[in-house]
Design an enzyme around this catalytic site. Structure first.
Site, PDB file in Angstrom:
ATOM      1  N   GLY B  14       0.841  -1.201   0.000  1.00  0.00           N
ATOM      2  CA  GLY B  14       0.000   0.000   0.000  1.00  0.00           C
ATOM      3  C   GLY B  14       0.869   1.241   0.000  1.00  0.00           C
ATOM      4  O   GLY B  14       1.853   1.307   0.721  1.00  0.00           O
ATOM      5  N   ARG B  75       0.970  -4.762  -4.847  1.00  0.00           N
ATOM      6  CA  ARG B  75       1.069  -5.965  -4.030  1.00  0.00           C
ATOM      7  C   ARG B  75       1.418  -7.093  -5.004  1.00  0.00           C
ATOM      8  O   ARG B  75       0.859  -7.171  -6.083  1.00  0.00           O
ATOM      9  CB  ARG B  75      -0.251  -6.250  -3.314  1.00  0.00           C
ATOM     10  CG  ARG B  75      -0.706  -5.067  -2.464  1.00  0.00           C
ATOM     11  CD  ARG B  75      -1.912  -5.378  -1.613  1.00  0.00           C
ATOM     12  NE  ARG B  75      -2.440  -4.160  -1.009  1.00  0.00           N
ATOM     13  CZ  ARG B  75      -1.988  -3.621   0.128  1.00  0.00           C
ATOM     14  NH1 ARG B  75      -1.013  -4.197   0.799  1.00  0.00           N
ATOM     15  NH2 ARG B  75      -2.499  -2.500   0.617  1.00  0.00           N
ATOM     16  N   ASP B 106       4.910  -4.079   6.737  1.00  0.00           N
ATOM     17  CA  ASP B 106       5.259  -5.347   7.335  1.00  0.00           C
ATOM     18  C   ASP B 106       5.532  -6.460   6.323  1.00  0.00           C
ATOM     19  O   ASP B 106       6.606  -7.064   6.317  1.00  0.00           O
ATOM     20  CB  ASP B 106       4.054  -5.775   8.198  1.00  0.00           C
ATOM     21  CG  ASP B 106       4.502  -6.194   9.569  1.00  0.00           C
ATOM     22  OD1 ASP B 106       5.654  -5.891   9.937  1.00  0.00           O
ATOM     23  OD2 ASP B 106       3.704  -6.831  10.276  1.00  0.00           O
ATOM     24  N   THR B 129       4.237   2.963   5.937  1.00  0.00           N
ATOM     25  CA  THR B 129       2.843   2.520   6.036  1.00  0.00           C
ATOM     26  C   THR B 129       2.084   3.505   6.906  1.00  0.00           C
ATOM     27  O   THR B 129       2.635   4.031   7.867  1.00  0.00           O
ATOM     28  CB  THR B 129       2.719   1.110   6.652  1.00  0.00           C
ATOM     29  OG1 THR B 129       1.351   0.913   7.050  1.00  0.00           O
ATOM     30  CG2 THR B 129       3.584   0.946   7.879  1.00  0.00           C
ATOM     31  N   ASP B 131      -0.230   2.674   8.817  1.00  0.00           N
ATOM     32  CA  ASP B 131      -0.770   1.963   9.979  1.00  0.00           C
ATOM     33  C   ASP B 131       0.112   2.055  11.222  1.00  0.00           C
ATOM     34  O   ASP B 131      -0.352   1.807  12.332  1.00  0.00           O
ATOM     35  CB  ASP B 131      -0.990   0.489   9.629  1.00  0.00           C
ATOM     36  CG  ASP B 131      -2.120   0.300   8.637  1.00  0.00           C
ATOM     37  OD1 ASP B 131      -3.090   1.084   8.706  1.00  0.00           O
ATOM     38  OD2 ASP B 131      -2.038  -0.603   7.798  1.00  0.00           O
ATOM     39  N   ASP B 133       2.230   0.018  12.323  1.00  0.00           N
ATOM     40  CA  ASP B 133       2.097  -1.255  13.041  1.00  0.00           C
ATOM     41  C   ASP B 133       3.315  -2.152  12.873  1.00  0.00           C
ATOM     42  O   ASP B 133       3.214  -3.377  12.960  1.00  0.00           O
ATOM     43  CB  ASP B 133       0.838  -1.992  12.563  1.00  0.00           C
ATOM     44  CG  ASP B 133       0.902  -2.290  11.064  1.00  0.00           C
ATOM     45  OD1 ASP B 133       1.814  -1.769  10.378  1.00  0.00           O
ATOM     46  OD2 ASP B 133       0.051  -3.054  10.572  1.00  0.00           O
ATOM     47  N   ARG B 175      -6.646  -2.725  10.402  1.00  0.00           N
ATOM     48  CA  ARG B 175      -7.277  -4.046  10.453  1.00  0.00           C
ATOM     49  C   ARG B 175      -6.948  -4.780  11.741  1.00  0.00           C
ATOM     50  O   ARG B 175      -7.818  -5.334  12.385  1.00  0.00           O
ATOM     51  CB  ARG B 175      -6.833  -4.886   9.256  1.00  0.00           C
ATOM     52  CG  ARG B 175      -7.387  -4.294   7.979  1.00  0.00           C
ATOM     53  CD  ARG B 175      -7.613  -5.313   6.898  1.00  0.00           C
ATOM     54  NE  ARG B 175      -8.229  -4.595   5.780  1.00  0.00           N
ATOM     55  CZ  ARG B 175      -8.012  -4.819   4.516  1.00  0.00           C
ATOM     56  NH1 ARG B 175      -7.199  -5.806   4.158  1.00  0.00           N
ATOM     57  NH2 ARG B 175      -8.608  -4.111   3.579  1.00  0.00           N
TER      58      ARG B 175
END
Lengths: 325, 325, 325, 325
Positions: B14, B75, B106, B129, B131, B133, B175
């Site tokens: 992404g 992706r 990740d 990213t 996120d 995360d 998510r």
């Protein structure tokens, strides 16, 4: 540990975006601990005049996203006098207020230190200034927003720079320090950054512009200039560059850098520092500022602020030099 | 110390705002050290297809402020196969490329680890990213911009929430982790924040809304919801709250969170991480990611990313709970 | 000419950016003519409940730039009953209020027409809706801001569309009309625009995407879709296109389109229409809406609004078709 | 009706946001009619130097949202000479170019008129300037964006004005006309608006500030000042007001007003005017500008531009005066 029944909070000096969420952080955390919070209007002026009112949880609703400070702010030269500071302390005592949270810059926090030293009223400082020039903290409330505001302006200016194939000298705030200029300069992809910490070398700038052009690297770009201590610096630089055969445009960003909705970063920072100021107070600390060091909230003795001077990050300077074309 | 003549850089997975200044940081720092840099198109797809082109200093001019990634991203499920990764390595070797910089999340960085392990080609990862995360780093490129984008949307939504005296459930990305939700929630002054790390308690949410109303604290506000793993969570929450007598509106922020001009913070972060990735490579490191820990750039072994999981900051959780009205 | 001592103003239905400067325009112009102005809270609900308060010049200071409506708004189904409307009129008469200004959309202005017809209280309407679907006026307060908000979102989405080489279906508001979609589509340089006024032809859309790709015109872009009357349209379109071998992403812009600081255009429009509403009232007019026709403020009989339906500008449709690649 | 095989387009003078979608409108409409379009670089300079290149449909993809002009622009004093204009015409003729579209302000369109008059090459003008000071058209490309940019800055400045309870003099562009100042002033809810069309009366301004304060209407606010013809006007006003006992701050908005993403309004306007310029050309017209009158696209003879001067809208002036507190 210490217990308090009533405290007060004020914002002082130049306003910075994020002062509102900082006030909210102080108020809501205090109420969470069962402590009453008073708001002082217009910084130290309101303290001197007794313009002090009780705040509620609802009263700080819907302010987190607003620039400026709803408690108003002011620069207050009277507060430089010890007898005036004594009057201010009496106003607080009469209302049963046992401690004071001061949100502001270098000068305001130095005043806070004197206030506690002389009157014995515990004070905690929260660094709020777009300049990020306070010793002992890597970050100040409003700095991130000011960087983004300056970048938003430069992104617009670049349209004209590219369309007309010109260099722009863009002046950002920073009288004695180049923190804002360095961050803005790196983030804007500026060709050069002029900061008060280093002497300006017009010959070198002129040479670099000429070299860039000769190498086919383009004849437009952004040069970020911190305003420095003597007004008119950027216009003088433009004149000197014009004498060297360049014809840069000038844009002075000015007061827009102080306002606007605080950024997410500044709202989270302000919320955390507001909450942590209360926690330090309850843990028995005072005469200190909450700051950020190595990503953590730390306590910084207020008298350090006058003793030491914060320097530019040499790593950032190196990166700024390596990344221009 | 190790010396390199040619390296390559790609963006994968992404897209996130700040990938462009990260590429620029890599390219300009490499050129500063006399190293050639190739750009791989469309992430690992371009590596597999040999879609690899030399980059110049000028070629990365004027991209620092642009969202997305000018190298394109994708992706690429094929890259999960070891034989395909071997083909990719051959494309690099044929061009004399001796190392690879991968900017992504990740999954992309895990692929990078396998790539070096199997092919021996040194790889450095840069966390990109929205996120935030990724284990081992407090910050990722794009996170700060996404927080600000979500806040910009919520600031608009609040106009309708206030005018119509309604609650809004606002769904942000995330998510399996609530980093974005927590930051956005604190910064937005949200009444509640729903994150995947904790089970949703509809009764508790409903009770809190009712209490707020009863206390006269207003009947409008924002509830930030991380999307979670099962699609449609936020709409289901809205239905359940409607059954409990509330009638919240729903807003799903969606893809706008990935795009937009990178914030100042993300541009500086990306520039620094891009530059530091090169320095680590030249210092002889590989199979690692550059990350931020306690405000410093650190190196994180890539195989840590699959082994450990990053948790929410308990301090932020506490502050989020204390600050709502 | 007619003279009034007291009037009231309310905002009704979905909020739209610019309602605040419209209220300010009404209030300040009325005060300029020595007329008292009352504000009704929550649209027709406040009229029914007698939630009506005097407004001052200072009370409408500093609202010109704020989204939503500080008088609050609501949809009010009770007001569809004639006996309820009679109650509402009595509340106004008791306060000596002789006329009512209603700021809102189609439904709200139709209610205003019935109100005057039945109760004899003069009413002037001001068109406030982001949909721009009111007959008799080329422009409505909030439309321009909504166009800009949607474009701001699409400018972000385009970063991901370009980086991932994908098409995006972007859903904008517009249940029965495509005004917002057409303007947003032209301004966004959209490849296609889907509006409720025309049947959707999936085969044609699919063919055009395929042709574009074959011609090397790129495989990314924006398709703007008005939400239409049956929920889920955009997601269904995406599924159908996926069956045809395309894999578009979907973004539903939703409620952000209603909020945000009003644009300059909407602030000037709202200020003018607010002022003109007063002038028409004083000139003896009522049961009318102030509107914009051929760049001028005009009066539109309120009963025209139900009788006629506004159509899309064929000139804009033609331009939209000619300009895509 | 007339048929053309090849035309050229250029942008000239100060850049304005929306020039890119105007170029796109010209190019795509021409290609739709089977006409080749050349782009001239750097305005009239490129015409003189023969810096002229064929444009494609794809070449104007993804520019609709970008500020500035991708064809570059310049002010070109050489083009004031008839013999130089003859050279320019020869460059066009050599490439088989039969007509020229000029996007720019007053001066550029006057040059266009002379060019057609002397050389016989048909010219159509498109009004592109943030000043909106071109006779014969109610609107110009870039004006709406500049209004919004100025408002965005003032919304930030207001935070400091409110926090510090000060007046701000905000200088917007406009050397000989106050169109931008009037629109910005009304939209910003400014207390006063200073325009070049009327003499500045410091006594009156000072009196009004004092009255406002005395009446309790607040001691902060915005005064919008058009820059006027003599540099430094706003700073001089600030000094004079300081002599009268006020201490306003000053903010000069400067070049940010020219740049930035064009607004939705300007993108639609530019797209329409670009398309219509082509239609007029094909209908046999030339030596004219496409403009907006009473909401419609009209043709304006180019020699009218020098003969007449556009005046401020008296209706807007009246509203501006009535609406301040």
């Amino acid at each position: 540990m210490r217990s308090y029944k009533s405290i007060a909070v004020l914002t002082s000096g130049g306003d910075s975006p994020g002062m509102n969420p900082a006030i909210r952080g102080v108020v809501r955390t205090a109420l969470h601990h069962g402590i009453k919070v008073y708001g002082v209007q217009r910084g130290y002026s309101g303290l001197i005049n007794g313009d002090i009112h009780l705040l509620s949880s609802k009263g700080v609703s819907n302010i987190v996203q607003k620039g400026g400070t709803f408690l108003k702010s002011a620069r207050c030269s009277e507060f430089h006098q010890a007898n005036i500071r004594a009057i201010a302390a009496n106003h607080l005592r009469k209302l049963g207020i046992e401690a004071l949270i001061v949100i502001g810059g270098d000068g305001s926090l130095t005043g806070a230190h004197l206030f506690e030293e002389e009157t014995g009223l515990p004070v905690i400082g929260i660094p709020g200034t777009i300049d990020n020039d306070i010793f002992g903290t890597d970050d100040t409330i409003g700095f991130d927003t000011a960087v983004n505001t300056a970048l938003g302006a430069i992104d617009k200016i670049r349209d004209t720079a590219d369309s007309h194939e010109r260099y722009f000298l863009v002046e950002v705030m920073g009288r004695s320090s180049g923190f804002l200029a360095i961050h803005v300069g790196i983030a804007a992809g500026a060709e050069m950054i002029v900061v008060p910490e280093f002497a300006v070398d017009i010959e070198a700038i002129s040479l670099q512009l000429a070299t860039s052009k000769r190498k086919g690297l383009g004849s437009s770009g952004i040069i970020v200039v911190a305003e420095g201590n003597s007004p008119g610096l950027t216009n003088r630089l433009a004149e000197q560059l014009t004498h060297h055969g360049h014809t840069p445009y000038v844009s002075i960003l000015g007061h827009i850098q102080r306002g606007g909705h605080p950024s997410g970063h500044d709202r989270v920072l302000a919320s955390c520092l507001g909450a942590k100021a209360l926690e330090y107070l309850l843990a028995g600390y005072s005469d200190m500022m909450v700051g950020i060091n190595q990503g953590q909230v730390v306590n910084v003795p207020l008298d350090n602020l006058t003793r030491y001077r914060k320097g530019l990050d040499p790593e950032l300077l190196k990166i700024a030099l390596q990344l221009h074309k």
